[in-house]
Design an enzyme around this catalytic site. Structure first.
Site, PDB file in Angstrom:
ATOM      1  N   ASP A   1       0.833  -1.209   0.000  1.00  0.00           N
ATOM      2  CA  ASP A   1       0.000   0.000   0.000  1.00  0.00           C
ATOM      3  C   ASP A   1       0.867   1.259   0.000  1.00  0.00           C
ATOM      4  O   ASP A   1       1.990   1.248   0.513  1.00  0.00           O
ATOM      5  CB  ASP A   1      -0.914  -0.019   1.233  1.00  0.00           C
ATOM      6  CG  ASP A   1      -2.050   0.980   1.107  1.00  0.00           C
ATOM      7  OD1 ASP A   1      -2.406   1.341  -0.037  1.00  0.00           O
ATOM      8  OD2 ASP A   1      -2.590   1.396   2.154  1.00  0.00           O
TER       9      ASP A   1
ATOM     10  N   ASN B   1     -10.977  -2.556  -5.029  1.00  0.00           N
ATOM     11  CA  ASN B   1     -10.239  -1.667  -5.949  1.00  0.00           C
ATOM     12  C   ASN B   1     -10.927  -1.524  -7.313  1.00  0.00           C
ATOM     13  O   ASN B   1     -10.644  -0.581  -8.060  1.00  0.00           O
ATOM     14  CB  ASN B   1      -8.790  -2.143  -6.145  1.00  0.00           C
ATOM     15  CG  ASN B   1      -7.908  -1.979  -4.917  1.00  0.00           C
ATOM     16  OD1 ASN B   1      -6.952  -2.723  -4.725  1.00  0.00           O
ATOM     17  ND2 ASN B   1      -8.200  -1.003  -4.069  1.00  0.00           N
TER      18      ASN B   1
END
Ligand code: IPE
Ligand code: IPE
Ligand code: MG
Length: 251
Positions: free
Chosen positions: A13, A61
């Site tokens: 991330d 996502n």
């Protein structure tokens, strides 16, 4: 001797924030992040990690702006085209985990090609790309598969236990992750490997994924090695087992 984790899982991330901090568009962060994948795969292979699971794209996502999603797909294909020979040379088998049928066909084809190219009878390492992956979806899919077996009369519902359930997950041959790393500083699991991380050691670092180099991975490893994994037992029990029969394992 320091113990190398058998299975490392990473929530990669921070790509967007990395790019934004330099005044660039988010996609540039994803591009730089792909270089760190190469670096960390190489390091894991070098130190003898057997399974590396990388969270590359979550079911959530899909809801990002269409431009970002399509760039992520293109970058994935570029990464595969760049890495295929190196993976093969190093006997690293590429596998995937997730609802990959949702990926664009050109991405699916490229994944199939590289998976075929890197299939070995005795791979030195598995690189598991978690794509269109959601931990809850995986659990739902396992429950569905178990239900179907019961319906066909192949499975007695009374006999379903944790081992049965684990056999119906996306990668039934994988051990649970020993170490879960999250870069980018957020203390959450974001729907990653919900079943499998029950007893994983969690390491969160503020370092953003494009800045996460071999030395940062080394720090994560050193932290892992300094911890005592107790699996619900007492410290004295663990020390006793270690002296009798080597490291304790949940089986
Ligand atoms: C992780 O980086 C990569 C993916 C989720 C595909 P992000 O894109 O989430 O970066 P941040 O968290 O916004 O910085
Ligand atoms: C987790 O990162 C997913 C991947 C790294 C692929 P996200 O950026 O999607 O997670 P949240 O939204 O911060 O929880
Ligand atoms: Mg993020």
């Amino acid at each position: 001797m320091e113990k190398t984790p058998s299975h490392v899982a990473i929530i990669m991330d921070g790509n967007g924030r990395w790019a934004e901090s330099h005044g660039w568009g988010r996609v540039r962060g994803h591009r730089e992040g792909a270089n760190r994948v190469d670096e960390i795969v190489t390091e894991c292979r070098r130190i003898g990690v057997r399974y590396l699971s990388l969270y590359a794209f979550s079911t959530e996502n899909w809801n990002r702006p269409a431009h970002e999603v399509s760039m992520l797909m293109r970058l994935l294909v570029q990464y595969l085209r760049r890495m295929d020979k190196k993976l093969h040379k190093n006997q690293i088998s590429l596998v995937t985990q997730g609802t990959t049928h949702r990926l664009p066909v050109y991405v699916q084809n490229e994944l199939k090609r590289v998976m075929k190219l890197t299939r070995f009878d005795e791979p030195r390492m598995f690189l598991n790309l978690c794509l269109s992956y959601g931990g809850r979806q995986e659990i739902v899919d396992a429950a569905k598969a178990i239900g179907a077996s019961v319906k066909r009369g192949e499975l007695d519902p009374e006999a379903v236990d944790e081992a049965t359930f684990a056999r119906h997950l996306y990668q039934p041959g994988f051990p649970d992750p020993d170490l879960l790393i999250r870069t980018g500083g957020e203390s959450r699991v974001s729907n990653f490997l919900l079943w499998q991380i029950a007893y994983s050691e969690i390491y969160v670092t503020p370092v953003l994924w494009p800045d996460f180099h071999t030395a940062d991975f080394g720090e994560a490893l050193a932290t892992f090695q300094s911890r005592e994994r107790r699996f619900g037992l007492t410290s004295a029990q663990i020390l006793n087992r270690l002296s009798l029969s080597g490291p304790v394992r949940l089986s």
